[in-house]
Design a protein around this motif. Structure first.
Motif, PDB file in Angstrom:
ATOM      1  N   LYS A 166      19.389  42.348  48.684  1.00  0.00           N
ATOM      2  CA  LYS A 166      18.776  42.173  47.368  1.00  0.00           C
ATOM      3  C   LYS A 166      19.829  41.823  46.322  1.00  0.00           C
ATOM      4  N   ASP A 167      20.986  42.525  46.376  1.00  0.00           N
ATOM      5  CA  ASP A 167      22.070  42.241  45.428  1.00  0.00           C
ATOM      6  C   ASP A 167      22.616  40.821  45.630  1.00  0.00           C
ATOM      7  N   GLU A 168      22.747  40.422  46.902  1.00  0.00           N
ATOM      8  CA  GLU A 168      23.228  39.068  47.189  1.00  0.00           C
ATOM      9  C   GLU A 168      22.263  38.025  46.646  1.00  0.00           C
ATOM     10  N   ALA A 169      20.971  38.289  46.811  1.00  0.00           N
ATOM     11  CA  ALA A 169      19.961  37.359  46.300  1.00  0.00           C
ATOM     12  C   ALA A 169      20.015  37.278  44.779  1.00  0.00           C
ATOM     13  N   GLU A 170      20.209  38.415  44.126  1.00  0.00           N
ATOM     14  CA  GLU A 170      20.296  38.433  42.662  1.00  0.00           C
ATOM     15  C   GLU A 170      21.507  37.638  42.185  1.00  0.00           C
ATOM     16  N   HIS A 171      22.647  37.862  42.869  1.00  0.00           N
ATOM     17  CA  HIS A 171      23.871  37.141  42.513  1.00  0.00           C
ATOM     18  C   HIS A 171      23.698  35.639  42.735  1.00  0.00           C
ATOM     19  N   SER A 172      23.095  35.286  43.861  1.00  0.00           N
ATOM     20  CA  SER A 172      22.875  33.864  44.157  1.00  0.00           C
ATOM     21  C   SER A 172      21.966  33.235  43.122  1.00  0.00           C
ATOM     22  N   LYS A 173      20.935  33.951  42.707  1.00  0.00           N
ATOM     23  CA  LYS A 173      20.018  33.400  41.711  1.00  0.00           C
ATOM     24  C   LYS A 173      20.757  33.063  40.420  1.00  0.00           C
ATOM     25  N   GLU A 174      21.620  33.971  39.970  1.00  0.00           N
ATOM     26  CA  GLU A 174      22.358  33.732  38.724  1.00  0.00           C
ATOM     27  C   GLU A 174      23.323  32.558  38.875  1.00  0.00           C
ATOM     28  N   CYS A 175      24.034  32.518  40.014  1.00  0.00           N
ATOM     29  CA  CYS A 175      24.993  31.434  40.236  1.00  0.00           C
ATOM     30  C   CYS A 175      24.295  30.082  40.268  1.00  0.00           C
ATOM     31  N   TYR A 176      23.193  30.012  41.001  1.00  0.00           N
ATOM     32  CA  TYR A 176      22.477  28.737  41.114  1.00  0.00           C
ATOM     33  C   TYR A 176      21.774  28.371  39.822  1.00  0.00           C
ATOM     34  N   LYS A 177      21.413  29.374  39.018  1.00  0.00           N
ATOM     35  CA  LYS A 177      20.822  29.084  37.711  1.00  0.00           C
ATOM     36  C   LYS A 177      21.866  28.422  36.810  1.00  0.00           C
ATOM     37  N   THR A 178      23.087  28.973  36.813  1.00  0.00           N
ATOM     38  CA  THR A 178      24.174  28.376  36.035  1.00  0.00           C
ATOM     39  C   THR A 178      24.469  26.967  36.523  1.00  0.00           C
ATOM     40  N   ASN A 179      24.497  26.813  37.835  1.00  0.00           N
ATOM     41  CA  ASN A 179      24.750  25.508  38.421  1.00  0.00           C
ATOM     42  C   ASN A 179      23.662  24.518  38.054  1.00  0.00           C
ATOM     43  N   ALA A 180      22.406  24.982  38.062  1.00  0.00           N
ATOM     44  CA  ALA A 180      21.284  24.099  37.718  1.00  0.00           C
ATOM     45  C   ALA A 180      21.371  23.658  36.262  1.00  0.00           C
ATOM     46  N   ASP A 181      21.697  24.589  35.372  1.00  0.00           N
ATOM     47  CA  ASP A 181      21.826  24.251  33.947  1.00  0.00           C
ATOM     48  C   ASP A 181      22.937  23.223  33.727  1.00  0.00           C
ATOM     49  N   LYS A 182      24.043  23.404  34.459  1.00  0.00           N
ATOM     50  CA  LYS A 182      25.160  22.466  34.328  1.00  0.00           C
ATOM     51  C   LYS A 182      24.761  21.081  34.796  1.00  0.00           C
ATOM     52  N   CYS A 183      24.039  21.043  35.925  1.00  0.00           N
ATOM     53  CA  CYS A 183      23.610  19.750  36.453  1.00  0.00           C
ATOM     54  C   CYS A 183      22.650  19.045  35.497  1.00  0.00           C
ATOM     55  N   VAL A 184      21.737  19.810  34.911  1.00  0.00           N
ATOM     56  CA  VAL A 184      20.801  19.211  33.953  1.00  0.00           C
ATOM     57  C   VAL A 184      21.557  18.669  32.745  1.00  0.00           C
ATOM     58  N   GLN A 185      22.554  19.420  32.295  1.00  0.00           N
ATOM     59  CA  GLN A 185      23.338  18.983  31.132  1.00  0.00           C
ATOM     60  C   GLN A 185      24.100  17.690  31.440  1.00  0.00           C
ATOM     61  N   VAL A 186      24.764  17.650  32.611  1.00  0.00           N
ATOM     62  CA  VAL A 186      25.494  16.444  32.997  1.00  0.00           C
ATOM     63  C   VAL A 186      24.540  15.270  33.137  1.00  0.00           C
ATOM     64  N   CYS A 187      23.383  15.541  33.706  1.00  0.00           N
ATOM     65  CA  CYS A 187      22.392  14.482  33.893  1.00  0.00           C
ATOM     66  C   CYS A 187      21.936  13.924  32.544  1.00  0.00           C
ATOM     67  N   MET A 188      21.724  14.812  31.570  1.00  0.00           N
ATOM     68  CA  MET A 188      21.300  14.359  30.249  1.00  0.00           C
ATOM     69  C   MET A 188      22.411  13.549  29.566  1.00  0.00           C
ATOM     70  N   GLU A 189      23.676  13.964  29.781  1.00  0.00           N
ATOM     71  CA  GLU A 189      24.792  13.211  29.211  1.00  0.00           C
ATOM     72  C   GLU A 189      24.851  11.806  29.802  1.00  0.00           C
ATOM     73  N   LEU A 190      24.599  11.702  31.099  1.00  0.00           N
ATOM     74  CA  LEU A 190      24.568  10.384  31.728  1.00  0.00           C
ATOM     75  C   LEU A 190      23.465   9.531  31.125  1.00  0.00           C
ATOM     76  N   GLY A 191      22.318  10.159  30.902  1.00  0.00           N
ATOM     77  CA  GLY A 191      21.222   9.414  30.292  1.00  0.00           C
ATOM     78  C   GLY A 191      21.575   8.895  28.904  1.00  0.00           C
ATOM     79  N   ASN A 192      22.351   9.694  28.129  1.00  0.00           N
ATOM     80  CA  ASN A 192      22.756   9.251  26.796  1.00  0.00           C
ATOM     81  C   ASN A 192      23.744   8.101  26.857  1.00  0.00           C
ATOM     82  N   LYS A 193      24.576   8.073  27.901  1.00  0.00           N
ATOM     83  CA  LYS A 193      25.580   7.017  28.015  1.00  0.00           C
ATOM     84  C   LYS A 193      24.940   5.660  28.257  1.00  0.00           C
ATOM     85  N   ILE A 194      23.971   5.624  29.059  1.00  0.00           N
ATOM     86  CA  ILE A 194      23.399   4.319  29.421  1.00  0.00           C
ATOM     87  C   ILE A 194      22.036   4.090  28.778  1.00  0.00           C
TER      88      ILE A 194
END
Length: 279
Positions: A95-123
């Motif tokens: 359960k603790d591993e799942a909780e930790h993974s959820k937070e890590c992947y949430k941060t990763n997902a937010d970062k990916c969305v941000q980078v994706c939006m920056e790419l959209g602004n560039k082009i």
């Protein structure tokens, strides 16, 4: 919580306390008889009439609960509780591993969305429409991770409750000197623990978190921006100089009909032809 159990000779010290939990059981075949025997061959509680009829061949594997199971088996109690403690620890760890993974992947997902939006602004707007699909995919993967986390958490909560319930039963049997029920419970207890552990392993293999990795390709961006500059560059109108020459930059009238890949292939073919000519 009972960490260890120490009991000595309850049945021998007070005959009136001998397995009252067992003597209350009635035989399924003969309701008027008490089921005081356990047939290990058929895994069933039987009475004396059963023992002397259809269970005669099973005599060597029949346990007389009134005489052979008179005391709480302290070692068995401690083994069962130890197994429960181990399984509960494994459940909480998962359960603790799942909780930790959820937070890590949430941060990763937010970062990916941000980078994706920056790419959209560039082009700009047109390419931003293309990146919507990428953002949706990231969000979808993250939603799948949330579902995975929810499922793992649900199973962990169920198994935690199972551990607590089983431990409560053991404590109740010990406190009330119900050695017969404890004995019956212990017969399949290790298998039940093994089944829970197998379920935990199956969850870890079947329900995995999905990661994201957004890699910006600078070569592609450079080519794209160069192409955009060539296509979208504002050209000055041709005016001509006093001497009749036309040195001002003007819009090219040549239309490019081939893609970069086609032009690269064409260039390669020309080089091969040139090599053949030189030979």
């Amino acid at each position: 919580m009972h960490e260890a159990v120490e009991m000595h000779g309850y049945g021998s010290e007070n005959p009136n306390l001998i397995l009252r939990d067992i003597t209350e059981e009635k035989c399924k075949q003969h309701p008027t008889e008490k089921a005081i025997f356990l047939c290990n061959i058929h895994d069933s509680m039987i009475c004396g009439r059963c023992l002397h009829s259809e269970h005669i061949p099973c005599a060597k594997d029949v346990v007389d609960l009134l005489h052979e199971v008179v005391n709480i088996d302290c070692g068995k109690v401690n083994t069962m509780k130890s197994l429960l403690k181990e399984v509960k620890h494994e459940v909480l760890l998962l359960k603790d591993e799942a909780e930790h993974s959820k937070e890590c992947y949430k941060t990763n997902a937010d970062k990916c969305v941000q980078v994706c939006m920056e790419l959209g602004n560039k082009i700009k707007q047109r390419v931003d429409e293309l990146t919507i699909g990428i953002r949706d995919e990231i969000t979808e993967k993250h939603n799948e991770n949330l579902t995975t986390h929810s499922h793992i958490t649900k199973i962990c909560d169920e198994k935690t409750k199972w551990c607590d319930d089983e431990e409560s039963k053991i404590d109740d049997f010990v406190d009330n000197n119900m050695a017969g029920h404890l004995y019956l419970m212990s017969r399949h207890f290790e298998k039940e623990v093994s089944d829970v552990r197998s379920q935990l392993k199956e969850i870890k293999h079947k329900h995995t978190f999905k990661g994201f990795d957004f890699k910006e390709n600078n070569v592609i961006l450079k080519c794209l921006f160069e192409d955009l500059e060539e296509v979208c560059e504002q050209q000055d109108e041709v005016t001509g100089s006093d001497d009749g020459s036309a040195n001002d930059v003007c819009a090219s009238t040549t239309k490019i009909k081939k893609t970069r890949r086609e032009l690269t292939a064409l260039l390669s073919q020309i080089k091969q032809d040139l090599d053949q000519s030189e030979k």
